[in-house]
Structure formats: C-alpha cells, structure tokens
Design a protein around this motif. Structure first.
Motif: not given
Length: 661
Positions: A116, A578, A112-113
């Motif tokens: 995205p 973020s 996910q980081q």
C-alpha cells in the motif's frame, strides 16, 4: 563547464538505464513478435520485490539481486509467455495491445495491493562512496549502471548473432514451423526470450528506483523512454537502440539542467518529463516505418446490430430509468450517474474507432479534455458552445491522424499514446489551459433557452445525448460507411484493391471519434462545474480501453455497461481501500481473458435468450412430467406455433425406466 560535465554524466546514467529497459523490450519483440507495453510495469513490480527483500526483510543485497534477477523475474517471464502471450505474435495488433495493457494495469494493482501507498526509499548501490573528478561528483551507482548497460548490450548482441540459441530465436520469429522441423523448440525459445526480457526490465527498475522513487506510476510510465529508444532501432537493431537511449538520456538531462534558460519554460513545467515522448513522436513521424510482424483477423464476427426500432425502444427505456433515478437519488449519486453517462459516450467513440474501424487509440480521454477545455474557455453554455467543443475535439483528432497517415497497427497506437502524454504534461498542466484559471469553471448547458440547473435534469439530458449518439453510431454501422469500415478492419489489403482510400478514411474516423469524446468532455465540464487537469490524465485512456474490451467494444450495449462500471471503479476503491489494488487486478485479468473476443461480456447477454430457450427449457421439460411446452413449428418462418403442444412422456422424464426395460 563543470555543470555541463555534471549534466552529461547524469544523462549518461539515465540513458544507460533506458538502454537496459529498451534492450529487453527489443529482445522480446524481435523473438516473439509481441510488443510488451507492460514492460515498465514489470520493472516497477520487481523493484518493489527487491525493496521487500533487501530493506523490509533485510536479506543481503547480493542475495536479493540473485533472487529477483535470476529466479523471480525469469519465472514471471516464462509464466507470461506460457499463459498470457502464447499466440499473440500472430494475432491482430489490437489483441496484443489490449493483453499487454491489461497486464500493465494488473501489475499496478498487484503492487498496490501488496505494498500500500507509503513513503519508501531504495538506497543506491555503495551509498556514500563517491568519485570526485574535479568539481564533478559521480556516484558508484551511476558507474555500475553504465557498466551494466554496456555488458547487457554486448551480451545480447553476441547472443543473437553468435550463438545457436540466438539463431534459434531469430529463426523462431521468422518461421517457427520451419524451426520445429529442424529440431528446434519455438515455445522454449520464446519462453527464454520472455525470461531474459523480464530480468532486464527488473534490472532497469532496480537501477532507476533509487533516483525516481518507488512509485507505481512513475516507474511504470518511464518505459515510454524505452519505447523511444527501441523505435529508433526499429525494434530489432540493438546498437541503434543503445545509441538512441544514450542520446535520449543526455538530451533530457540538458533540458532539466538548463530549463531556466529556455524561453517560456515557466509556462510549461512539464517539459522535462515529455522529452522522451517528443523523441518517440518524432521518431514515429519522421523515420521510415519498419514492417511489423502482426497478424490480422479475417472476417471477425461482431456483436449483433439491433434494428433502429429496437434501439429506440431500449434507448427510451434507458432514459425512463434515469428519470426514475433522478427522482430518487441524492445529488452526489446523480453526479455519479452523469459521470457514467460521460464514460459511456467516450466508449461510444471507441465503438466507432476500434470496434468498427479496427484502430486502437490510447488518447480518447485526451480528446474529451480538449472538448471540456473548449467548452469552458468560450463560455457559451448552450448548444452553440457544445458544437464548438465537438468541432474543436474533432479537429484535434484529425490533426493527430494526418501526420501519421502512413502508420498502422502498433506504430499508430504508440503515436496516440505519445500525443496523450504530450497533451497531459504540456497543455493540460500549462498556463495555456488549466492553470490560466485553475480550476477552470464551466456552466451547465442550456437547451433552447431552458437552463438545466438541477443535477437530476442534467443527468437525464446526458443520457439523452448518449442515446442519440448511440443511434447515430448504429446507423453508421448499418449503412454503406459501416460496411466499408468493417471491410477495412477485416482485410485492409482487400479493401485497398477495391479502391478504398484508407488513409483519409482513417482521418475522418479519428475526427468523428474524437468529436464524440469531445462531446462527452464538454457535458462532463457542465456536470461538474469545474474541471482540473487530473480529470483527463492519459492513464485513464488505458483503463477506458480495457473496460470497453471487457464489456464489448463492438456494441453500444457494451459502451453503456462499460461506462457504468468505469464510474463505479473509483467509488469501489474509495469505499474499500483494502481491495483497491485487487480491483485493478480483476480488470487487467478480465481484459487479458476477453482480449481475443472484442464482443466482450455484452455478447453473453445477447446469447442469454437463446441459451434459455435451447438449453434451460428442454432441461426443465425433461424433469417435469406434467409440463407441456410449445414446440417450434416446422414452417419456413420458424415462428413458435402456440396451437400445438407436445406432451412430455414419462420415459423422457425418467431415463432409468427406459434402461430397466
């Protein structure tokens, strides 16, 4: 007839992909004694890596495959074995489960980081080139998958049964010390097994991603199908694992193809998704249990248990603190306070089941969902309705434990995982539960006729329930039942020789734990006013287990702190998109680090007063010449003697003066 043949070919392709993933899982377990729940997450991660290489960076497909399957994935496998999984084979099954679940959550966070959420697609191999067999159309991607699955199965079978390295792998899992005496290198063998297993997981992810899509959770949880196939082979038999994967893929394809012909299929839309889970649950219940090579902690040191008076004082302080917050915070923030109380109560169920009993459950949020549904359905927003919800959840917990009475360790944990997914996909998303009146509405609880309409008053009431349940859990730990639970946890064999019926003790323990979780779910339904299926997804149970381990699964303090931080996790992710994935990574890393110490971070708080007294105060005394500190009396009670003082000399303060003399 053409439809039947087409569904058969699709099933063979799906089964082939499952077989590749399951083969890597079997290889890892059969050579290192570690069941890697994060196997699917590894495949997911490297499917994203392959997409990044081949699509985003436009590296040739053949080179991208080489970089992923023969460089990145094997190096990752070696890293996991050397850093994270070393010694897990001889550790308790709860430790290895927590470590691999932590790895799963951490890998999802990494994906996910780095990538995205957005629309991504991974093209099939030789896209546009088709094979026509009459009315049946087959893609080259499907053919390649089937061929690769056969090559992997044959290659692993020959590796384990006909090569010197394979012999060393099998010897390493049986007796690594003896292998080392004969010149073998167990750590190198284990690293090789993890490297190959990671490559096979990556290959399965790359083959499935064009069909399933590049999704974090879908690809990760598809490994449950690999669990089912691996369990059919009893985690050691590769041919049976391959046959099980093929049967599973074909059966799932038939269900999807002929779903409209199945009675009541319109009320259970999630039926195709749970076919692998049904297969896994049936295998766990019906087939003989294979002996698992797992270690067991002997005499684990648990967190200190406070006295009843101390617990009451701290509980009263907690309630008073929430009352102060209720007069200061807004309604939305008070909802968060109530949510934290919900999570903390569910974690108390893990303190009883895992911290005291030693059993790992991956379905606690499912039991909370049962309590919430029961509370909303009976429409009795009072203590009677709350009691019914608790009894309903406890009954479901007992029903889950009874069919798996003979299962222990890993098999028991996987059975709870299968049950959680069945409830998530079949009941919670069917017309029998939430879709009957979606979302389900629930009124807030009234206590002895007093209606708690205010969010602040309701949050205080939930905190009071948490304190009451915490006192009950502590009373169980201090009583005879608690000593029996700890004895069974530390040494089941010794407890069995003393005549303790561990099977029915487990049923009662699961029922009590599920009842506590059901209480939390019912209170949560009243807090929110409406509930939906998403509130009780089984993935949340994995996060709950990790949070409980990080903060301390053996203490009510750990449950309170874990509930607070689990409430804050989605808030922090929404406030800081973020770093949303990074928070998952930190949680997974924390669980991996603290898995071998179930007392968690809460235990550090318990040690803080002693550390201040023994280390900090003497250090201050050595540096301040005019400071006089009370010293301990040498009496039997070891209390502080406040009538005597020991002055600090200049020589003690200034060691350099002593050296100069």
């Amino acid at each position: 007839m053409s439809e039947f043949i087409s569904y058969t070919f699709i099933g063979i392709f799906t089964g082939a992909a499952y077989a590749i993933a399951a083969s890597g899982l079997v290889l890892t377990y059969s050579t290192t004694r570690v069941f890697n729940i994060a196997h699917g997450a590894v495949g997911m991660l490297f499917a994203f890596v392959y997409w990044d290489f081949s699509v985003k960076q436009d590296i040739p497909i053949w080179l991208s495959l080489i970089l992923v399957l023969f460089v990145a994935a094997p190096l990752f496998g070696v890293f996991v074995q050397r850093v994270l999984a070393r010694g897990l084979g001889s550790a308790p099954v709860s430790v290895s489960l927590v470590v691999t679940v932590g790895l799963l959550v951490g890998l999802i966070g990494i994906a996910q980081q780095i990538w995205p959420a957005e629309d991504r697609s991974l093209p099939q191999f030789f896209r546009g080139h088709l094979i026509h067999l009459g009315d049946v159309v087959i893609t080259w991607h499907q053919v390649i998958t089937v061929v690769l699955s056969v090559m992997v199965a044959m290659g692993l079978f020959l590796l384990l049964s006909g090569t010197r390295i394979g012999t060393a792998m099998r010897a390493s899992v049986d007796n690594p010390d003896l292998l080392q005496l004969y010149g073998g290198r167990p750590q190198v063998v284990a690293a090789l097994a993890w490297a190959v297993g990671s490559s096979l997981a990556a290959l399965a992810g790359i083959l499935l991603a064009p069909v399933v899509g590049l999704q974090y959770f879908d690809l990760t949880l598809l490994v449950i199908s690999a669990y089912a196939a691996a369990m059919l082979g009893k985690l050691t038999n590769l041919p049976m694992t391959y046959l099980g994967a093929m049967a599973l893929g074909i059966g799932q394809s038939y269900v999807v193809g002929y779903l409209q012909d199945i009675p009541f299929s319109d009320k259970v839309p999630g039926l195709p998704a749970v076919i692998p889970t049904l297969f896994l649950f049936a295998i766990l219940v019906l087939l003989p249990q294979a002996p698992l090579r797992v270690g067991q902690v002997k005499g684990m040191v648990s967190a200190p248990v406070p006295t009843l008076g101390t617990a009451v004082v701290w509980g009263a302080a907690l309630v008073a603190g929430v009352m102060v917050l209720a007069s200061m915070l807004s309604g939305s923030n008070l909802l968060l306070v109530g949510t934290a109380a919900t999570y903390a109560i569910v974690m108390l169920s893990l303190v009883l089941l895992t911290g005291y009993g030693g059993y790992v459950s991956l379905a606690q949020f499912t039991f909370a969902g049962v309590g919430a549904v029961a509370y909303a359905k009976i429409d009795q927003p009072n203590l009677f309705g709350l009691l019914v919800a608790v009894l309903a959840a406890a009954a479901v917990g007992a029903l889950v434990a009874i069919p798996v009475l003979r299962l222990t360790g890993l098999y028991l944990a996987l059975a709870t995982l299968a049950f959680a997914q069945l409830m998530d996909k079949l009941l919670f998303q069917s017309a029998l539960a939430f879709e009957f009146n979606n979302p389900l509405e629930a009124e807030r609880l009234s206590v002895f006729g007093l209606k708690l309409d205010g969010t602040g008053a309701y949050a205080v009431m939930m905190t009071i329930f948490f304190v009451i349940i915490a006192l009950v859990v502590l009373a169980v730990r201090q009583g005879p039942l608690g000593r029996i639970l700890v004895a069974v946890r530390d040494s089941p064999a010794a407890a069995g020789t003393l005549g303790i019926d561990m099977r029915w003790l487990r049923v009662g323990l699961f029922a009590g734990s599920a009842g506590i979780a059901g209480l939390a779910g019912a209170l949560f339904a009243g807090l929110r006013g409406t509930i939906v299926a998403f509130d009780f997804q089984f993935f949340a149970s994995l996060l709950l287990l990790l949070m409980a381990v990080v903060w301390g699964v053996t203490s009510v303090t750990g449950a309170a702190l874990g509930g607070i931080f689990m409430m804050y996790l989605p808030v922090a992710q929404s406030d800081n998109p973020s770093i949303a994935g990074l928070l998952f990574v930190l949680l997974g890393v924390g669980a991996v680090i603290l898995a071998r110490d179930p007392n968690g971070l809460a235990n550090l708080l318990f040690k803080l007063p002693g550390w201040l007294e023994d280390d900090v105060y003497p250090a201050i005394a050595r540096r301040l010449p005019a400071l006089s500190l009370p010293r301990r009396s040498r009496g039997d009670d070891d209390d502080l003697d406040l009538t005597e003082e020991t002055p600090v000399s200049q020589e003690e303060v200034n060691p350099d003066a002593v050296a100069a003399r």
